[in-house]
Design an enzyme around this catalytic site. Sequence first.
Site, PDB file in Angstrom:
ATOM      1  N   LYS A  30      34.656  23.851  50.952  1.00 27.77           N
ATOM      2  CA  LYS A  30      34.772  23.996  49.557  1.00 27.77           C
ATOM      3  C   LYS A  30      34.742  23.192  48.762  1.00 27.77           C
ATOM      4  O   LYS A  30      34.562  22.883  48.003  1.00 27.77           O
ATOM      5  CB  LYS A  30      36.643  24.269  49.434  1.00 27.77           C
ATOM      6  CG  LYS A  30      36.176  25.789  50.402  1.00 27.77           C
ATOM      7  CD  LYS A  30      35.427  26.910  49.791  1.00 27.77           C
ATOM      8  CE  LYS A  30      36.267  28.505  49.828  1.00 27.77           C
ATOM      9  NZ  LYS A  30      35.136  29.793  49.148  1.00 27.77           N
ATOM     10  N   GLU A  54      39.842  30.604  41.290  1.00 27.46           N
ATOM     11  CA  GLU A  54      40.178  31.864  42.077  1.00 27.46           C
ATOM     12  C   GLU A  54      40.231  31.234  43.219  1.00 27.46           C
ATOM     13  O   GLU A  54      39.481  30.340  43.773  1.00 27.46           O
ATOM     14  CB  GLU A  54      39.494  32.782  41.917  1.00 27.46           C
ATOM     15  CG  GLU A  54      38.737  33.409  42.581  1.00 27.46           C
ATOM     16  CD  GLU A  54      37.170  32.584  42.894  1.00 27.46           C
ATOM     17  OE1 GLU A  54      36.541  31.761  43.954  1.00 27.46           O
ATOM     18  OE2 GLU A  54      37.058  31.835  41.668  1.00 27.46           O
ATOM     19  N   SER A 104      33.760  26.814  59.524  1.00 30.94           N
ATOM     20  CA  SER A 104      34.450  25.871  57.641  1.00 30.94           C
ATOM     21  C   SER A 104      35.223  25.603  57.223  1.00 30.94           C
ATOM     22  O   SER A 104      35.170  25.387  56.204  1.00 30.94           O
ATOM     23  CB  SER A 104      34.215  27.709  57.047  1.00 30.94           C
ATOM     24  OG  SER A 104      34.488  28.429  57.867  1.00 30.94           O
TER      25      SER A 104
END
Length: 400
Positions: free
Chosen positions: A89, A111, A376
């Site tokens: 991210k 969010e 991830s």
Amino acid sequence: MKYFVDKNGYYGEFGGAFIPEMLHRNITELQNKYKKFITSFEFQKSYKETLKNYAGRPTPLFFCKKYSDKYKAKIYLKREDLNYTGSHKINNTIGQALLAKKLGKKKIIAETGAGQHGVATATTCALMDLKCIVFMGETDIHRQYTNVLRMKSLGAEVISVCSGDKTLKDAVNEAIRYWINHPECYYLIGSTVGPHPYPQMVADIQSIISEEIKIQLKEKEGSSFPNYVVACIGGGSNAAGSFYHFLDNDSVNLVAVEAAGLGIKTKKTAAAIHCGSKGILHGCMTMLLQDEEGQVLPAHSISPGLDYPGIGPMFANLFVKKRVSFLHSTDEEALQAGYELTRLEGIIPALESSHALAALKKIPFKKMDLVVVTLSGRGDKDINVYDKFFTKFSNDEQNT
């Protein structure tokens, strides 16, 4: 590149920008300026220097010997879990925050579901002197509270969302409502969802993942192109980054793994491709879970980052065009896969990534196939869930 967005913001029949009038100026500004900016020398220099010196890129491509022996293929993990903040991210938040500052924005809204995007946003905002508000469903706040504490420590305001199922979909709803009333803010969307240009913008920024995979695989195996790239998928940011530079090479099999929850034949699932239909969600036409009247259905997954009732329009199109194969893993399968990687390779994966790992049993590999699985995120945030399962699973193993 034939699988990317057209000039009208569509991937085939999916995409677009279905937005309230109040947001038209913001979206038009992004559509007109983002591509020119992120392809500029100034942006690329600042972006890659920040990723290198702050986030810790490039992330390693790790060969899993015991995993490879088990699955009879050469399996590598792209270690996005080793980025600063613990997931892929941070790639996106650094890129979009640089864009926000270029546009003169001083306040960021975001969010989050699993908390990883929220933590990455809060981290980047602290670095770049931007105010930060993160919307998070009450359910996710309880199951990912460590990440809530991290966000608050970094100076972010975390707003609990108590509407709907109190998960990721509802956090997005509230973030958009806030943005409508505060159009001076920049909305830093965390995945390849939302109105055009967000899906393509996030994919472009996350493409650093597959860019590195090609270079690293060439160094290790003498070829830039693996036989398979496997990634979990909710909205699609990590899958988009992992597949980006392989989309136009049909020799590379691309596998996206959805969260099946309790099973795709139950109502407790998040598998939008396997169980969904075409409709509009959060500003774009895509595939989503909905009833016959078009009402969005609740999603379910043990992993908060995949607990979303839709999928990015880029992937809806890739499904229709049959460029990406879509598999699915249940909660139980993901837990078992997380346990397996932890014990075989000493790596605790995020529950999201465990869904991708669980799909390895379902792919007919050949002996010398080169396989890259994108890890991830790391599993620190999920350790309480894993602990209950690992204890039970270890006891069951001892009793058999």
